[in-house]
Every structure is written in C-alpha cells, then in structure tokens.
Design an enzyme around this catalytic site. Sequence first.
Site, PDB file in Angstrom:
ATOM      1  N   GLY A   9       0.839  -1.239  -0.049  1.00  0.00           N
ATOM      2  CA  GLY A   9      -0.030  -0.126  -0.006  1.00  0.00           C
ATOM      3  C   GLY A   9       1.037   1.304  -0.070  1.00  0.00           C
ATOM      4  CB  THR A  11       1.122   3.163  -4.651  1.00  0.00           C
ATOM      5  OG1 THR A  11       0.299   2.507  -4.779  1.00  0.00           O
ATOM      6  CG2 THR A  11       2.450   2.476  -5.142  1.00  0.00           C
ATOM      7  N   GLY A  12      -0.033   4.386  -1.836  1.00  0.00           N
ATOM      8  CA  GLY A  12      -1.251   5.493  -1.505  1.00  0.00           C
ATOM      9  C   GLY A  12      -0.886   6.474  -0.395  1.00  0.00           C
ATOM     10  CB  THR A  76      -4.941  -2.021   6.527  1.00  0.00           C
ATOM     11  OG1 THR A  76      -3.713  -1.862   5.980  1.00  0.00           O
ATOM     12  CG2 THR A  76      -6.062  -1.974   5.847  1.00  0.00           C
ATOM     13  CB  SER A  77      -9.231   0.905   8.629  1.00  0.00           C
ATOM     14  OG  SER A  77      -8.849   2.046   9.061  1.00  0.00           O
ATOM     15  CG  HIS A 131     -11.598   9.190   8.391  1.00  0.00           C
ATOM     16  ND1 HIS A 131     -12.289   8.929   9.468  1.00  0.00           N
ATOM     17  CD2 HIS A 131     -10.611   9.169   8.762  1.00  0.00           C
ATOM     18  CE1 HIS A 131     -11.586   8.532  10.345  1.00  0.00           C
ATOM     19  NE2 HIS A 131     -10.424   8.650   9.974  1.00  0.00           N
ATOM     20  CE  LYS A 135     -11.451   5.091   7.885  1.00  0.00           C
ATOM     21  NZ  LYS A 135     -10.082   4.320   7.513  1.00  0.00           N
ATOM     22  N   GLY A 141     -11.246   2.564  11.889  1.00  0.00           N
ATOM     23  CA  GLY A 141     -10.524   1.577  13.102  1.00  0.00           C
ATOM     24  C   GLY A 141     -10.294   2.357  14.408  1.00  0.00           C
ATOM     25  CB  THR A 142      -9.555   5.789  15.148  1.00  0.00           C
ATOM     26  OG1 THR A 142      -8.288   5.604  14.336  1.00  0.00           O
ATOM     27  CG2 THR A 142      -9.470   6.514  16.213  1.00  0.00           C
TER      28      THR A 142
END
Length: 270
Positions: A9, A11-12, A76-77, A131, A135, A141-142
């Site tokens: 990931g 490239t994100g 990652t979420s 967000h 997304k 995830g938080t």
Amino acid sequence: MTTRVAIVGGTGRLGGVVREVIEATEGYEVIAVLSSRSEVTEIDGSDLVVDVSSPAVSIDVVRAAIERGINVLVGTSGWSQERIALVRPLVEAAGTGVVFIPNFSLGSVIGTALAAAAAPFFPSIEIVEAHHERKVDSPSGTAVRTAELMAAARESVGPVEAPHTDQRARGQRVASIPVHSLRRPGVIARQEVLLSGPGESLQIVHDTVDPALAYAPGIRIALDAARTVRGVVVGLDRFVDVGIRLPGDKSENPVDDGGVPGQVARVTGL
C-alpha cells in the site's frame, strides 16, 4: 543492523507518509513498495512488512508475512477484535509478531485514553467520526478501537444506554456504542466522543489537520516496536505512556517523542 522494510500500500497517501518516515529514519531501508494489486511474493527478503493497503487485501498480506516468519506492522483499517483473533494462533505458531495500529496519531491515542477513562461515569456514549471521501471502510479503525476500550472500561457497570438502535439512522453499534461515520470532502480525520449523563455532557474531539506531521512520531514508535515484538499487540497506546491506565494495559515502557505537531485535541464540557 539495518531493517529491510517492504511497504504494502506504499503507493497510497498513508503509504507515502510511511515511506518518507522510514527513509528519514536511521537503521531502516525500504526494499520494496507494493500497491494493493502487487504480488504478495514481493515482500520476500524483507525483515519487516508495513501493511497500509486496504481491508480486502490486508488479511492476505498479514498471513503471507506470518508464513514467511516476517514481523508485520498493520496500519490498515477494518481489523476488529474478532478478525484479529483469527491470526493470533498463526502468529503464536510461527513465533513472529504483528502490531495493529488503528491510528498513528499520538493525539488520537490520548483522546481515546481520555474517553476510556471517562466511560464508566456516563450512561450514554456515542461516537461521530468523519474522514475524507476516499476512505472506503466504516466505521474507522480508530472508532472501533475507541468503542472497544470504552466498553472494556465499563465492564463493571454494563452496556451504555442507546435507545432506538434498531433504526438504521442511529448508527452502527460497536461494543454497544453507536458509531456514526461521515465521508466527505474537506475532512482528513476527525473523531468526536459524546458522553452524556444527568444534567451534563462531555465532548472529546480529535482533529488531524496535517497527516504527515501528525503521524510521523507514531510511525517511528510503531516501527521500533514492530521489528522486535513477539505475539499480537493492538494499539499505539501499548507503547506510549499517557499516564492513564486502560483495562488490560500492560505497557511498561513509556515513550516521549517530544511534541505532536499537525493535530489538535481538546476536551470540552457542555
């Protein structure tokens, strides 16, 4: 020794921040940058995998790293307690380590710790998280981590009061706490925890205003932990002593990173 890192990931947007931090940190070398569509075999030869891909890809990345005996740092979420439980036996059998970080922001860690500390004193709790529109997963995830910690803190007093949760507009219940997710332009990351009781309420708000500045200190802390950890560890709070003991917190190594730019955290009584 130099730790060779593969970023999945990479490239994100978050992957770019992670790469910049690693390249600026002594003792680390980025040897592979994978997109979510890359072959997972490209992690071969690394000492540590940093996964900041997507919820659909992340599980395969983590399993592949464990099979190869490589430690993983997951940003990652989408990793709930139930999903994390699926990889615990694999980690234990392999003798490796996986660190799950719902949010690299130190301000977010403090906000969640404050929310968990306050949770037993208020019968009504709800979370509103916002967000950017790119997304793909919700709740964040938080928000999931915050709800789970607040529920653990309320073990002796029971679930929160949340009327009419059978209605879809009342949000998704996580550990009995309603969570409302917003995805819109002009927002990076924002979480509000609303705690209410007879005659009063408490609002705990965290805003990320510059991800590169806000996440860098937490990424460095997580990298150092992830390259040597054994077993499964969840949350940056396990490596940062904010002076608030949370249920199940066995952290004994406080870390002082000297200030957290790029974010705003505040607590207000209404």
